[in-house]
Design a protein around this motif. Structure first.
Motif, PDB file in Angstrom:
ATOM      1  N   THR A  48       0.803  -1.241  -0.139  1.00  0.00           N
ATOM      2  CA  THR A  48      -0.089   0.189  -0.113  1.00  0.00           C
ATOM      3  C   THR A  48       0.651   1.180  -0.093  1.00  0.00           C
ATOM      4  OG1 THR A  48      -1.685  -1.286   1.304  1.00  0.00           O
ATOM      5  CG2 THR A  48      -1.775   1.143   1.124  1.00  0.00           C
ATOM      6  N   SER A  71     -12.271 -14.839  -0.120  1.00  0.00           N
ATOM      7  CA  SER A  71     -12.218 -14.846   1.280  1.00  0.00           C
ATOM      8  C   SER A  71     -12.633 -16.185   1.986  1.00  0.00           C
ATOM      9  CB  SER A  71     -13.123 -13.712   1.582  1.00  0.00           C
ATOM     10  OG  SER A  71     -14.428 -14.148   1.426  1.00  0.00           O
ATOM     11  N   SER A  81      -8.403  -9.991  -4.797  1.00  0.00           N
ATOM     12  CA  SER A  81      -9.150  -8.946  -4.813  1.00  0.00           C
ATOM     13  C   SER A  81      -8.726  -7.974  -3.911  1.00  0.00           C
ATOM     14  CB  SER A  81     -10.575  -9.204  -4.661  1.00  0.00           C
ATOM     15  OG  SER A  81     -10.875 -10.038  -3.707  1.00  0.00           O
ATOM     16  N   LEU A  82      -8.351  -8.732  -2.569  1.00  0.00           N
ATOM     17  CA  LEU A  82      -7.428  -7.843  -1.383  1.00  0.00           C
ATOM     18  C   LEU A  82      -6.328  -6.978  -2.178  1.00  0.00           C
ATOM     19  CD1 LEU A  82      -8.124  -9.737   1.713  1.00  0.00           C
ATOM     20  CD2 LEU A  82      -9.390  -7.834   0.867  1.00  0.00           C
ATOM     21  N   LYS A  84      -5.859  -6.174  -5.233  1.00  0.00           N
ATOM     22  CA  LYS A  84      -6.119  -5.219  -6.080  1.00  0.00           C
ATOM     23  C   LYS A  84      -6.553  -3.933  -5.176  1.00  0.00           C
ATOM     24  CE  LYS A  84      -7.735  -4.467 -10.129  1.00  0.00           C
ATOM     25  NZ  LYS A  84      -8.921  -4.138 -11.162  1.00  0.00           N
ATOM     26  N   ASN A  85      -7.344  -4.226  -4.226  1.00  0.00           N
ATOM     27  CA  ASN A  85      -7.649  -3.199  -3.273  1.00  0.00           C
ATOM     28  C   ASN A  85      -6.467  -2.340  -2.738  1.00  0.00           C
ATOM     29  OD1 ASN A  85      -8.735  -2.773  -0.067  1.00  0.00           O
ATOM     30  ND2 ASN A  85      -9.932  -2.077  -1.679  1.00  0.00           N
ATOM     31  N   ALA A  86      -5.449  -3.342  -2.467  1.00  0.00           N
ATOM     32  CA  ALA A  86      -4.218  -2.590  -2.035  1.00  0.00           C
ATOM     33  C   ALA A  86      -3.330  -1.621  -2.811  1.00  0.00           C
ATOM     34  CB  ALA A  86      -3.538  -3.732  -1.210  1.00  0.00           C
TER      35      ALA A  86
END
Ligand code: PEP
Length: 252
Positions: A48, A71, A81-82, A84-86
């Motif tokens: 991040t 998840s 997906s996490l 990507k979110n980061a």
């Protein structure tokens, strides 16, 4: 035309602050580069912070691994997906260190690539033969199997989100780079296998990176090979000056 990709795999190196420092140095050194996609892959804990540091530049962030689930009860794992979110657009899968040290199979790598596709991220799919496999004449069979089993169930559309990295295991971290001709031979073979599996247009559009002891003094020759579309760089990606010179490879 395949736009070249130069990706740095930072492996298990650097604290968050050190990672951000390197990212800032690269951002400054490579601000004018337009014709090359630049990717850095820090450790999970720095993702991040590095994504924030390179925000507004053309440098993208990749993760070095993922788990093929969205998840759930998977202690210690991280989903595409996490990631990507980061702030990661790409995820490295199938690296030889994961195949060898963590016994990752082609089937598991295939599940990861599918999960990455489902999350809308890009997979940097590593393949490569060991020295024993090369010396016993099994290199092409090994590569073909890694590709066929790693990409089973994917279609042409999903291949738009896959970059292949040919990384001969004997060249990773050893200082023993493949010759330009060895790299070209393997890359042309990989493209041929992709062509059989999907279509000529898919194979022609897929970027195939070379990885294994890429340095400032050997990148130019490798990048001059017609089927070498970029590099996945380990050791030399940890120093801004060296990585910047690799990104600025000289063509022709
Ligand atoms: C790698 O880790 O993918 C790699 C190619 O490492 P190195 O450049 O150090 O050989």
């Amino acid at each position: 035309m395949r736009k070249p990709i130069i990706a740095g795999n930072w492996k298990l190196h650097k604290t968050v602050d050190e990672s951000v420092d390197l990212a800032n140095q690269l951002k400054a050194a490579l601000a004018d580069v337009k014709n090359v996609e630049i990717i850095v892959a820090p450790v999970f804990t720095a993702l991040t912070a590095v994504a924030q540091a390179v925000n507004g530049s053309s440098i993208e962030v990749a993760a070095q691994n993922c788990y093929p689930a969205v998840s759930g009860a998977f202690t210690g794992e991280v989903s595409p997906s996490l990631l990507k979110n980061a702030g990661c657009n790409s995820i490295i899968v199938g690296h030889s260190e994961r195949r060898q040290l963590f016994n990752e199979s082609n089937a598991f790598i295939n599940a990861k690539i599918k999960a990455i596709h489902a999350a809308g991220a890009r997979a940097i799919f590593c393949i490569g033969e060991t020295l024993t496999e090369r010396e016993s004449g099994r290199m092409f069979d090994v590569l073909k199997r890694q590709i066929n089993e790693g990409l089973v169930g994917l279609d042409a559309e999903a291949m738009g989100g896959v970059v292949v990295a040919y990384e001969p295991v004997w060249a990773i971290g050893t200082g023993k780079v493949a010759s330009n001709e060895q790299a070209q031979e393997a890359h042309a073979f990989v493209r041929g296998v992709l062509s059989e599996l999907f279509a000529t247009e898919v194979a022609a559009a897929t970027r195939i990176l070379y990885g294994g002891s890429v340095k400032p003094d050997n990148v130019d020759g490798l990048m001059a090979m017609p089927d070498v579309d970029g590099a996945l760089v380990g050791g030399a990606s940890l120093k801004a000056e060296d990585f910047a010179r690799i990104v600025r490879f000289q063509q022709g």
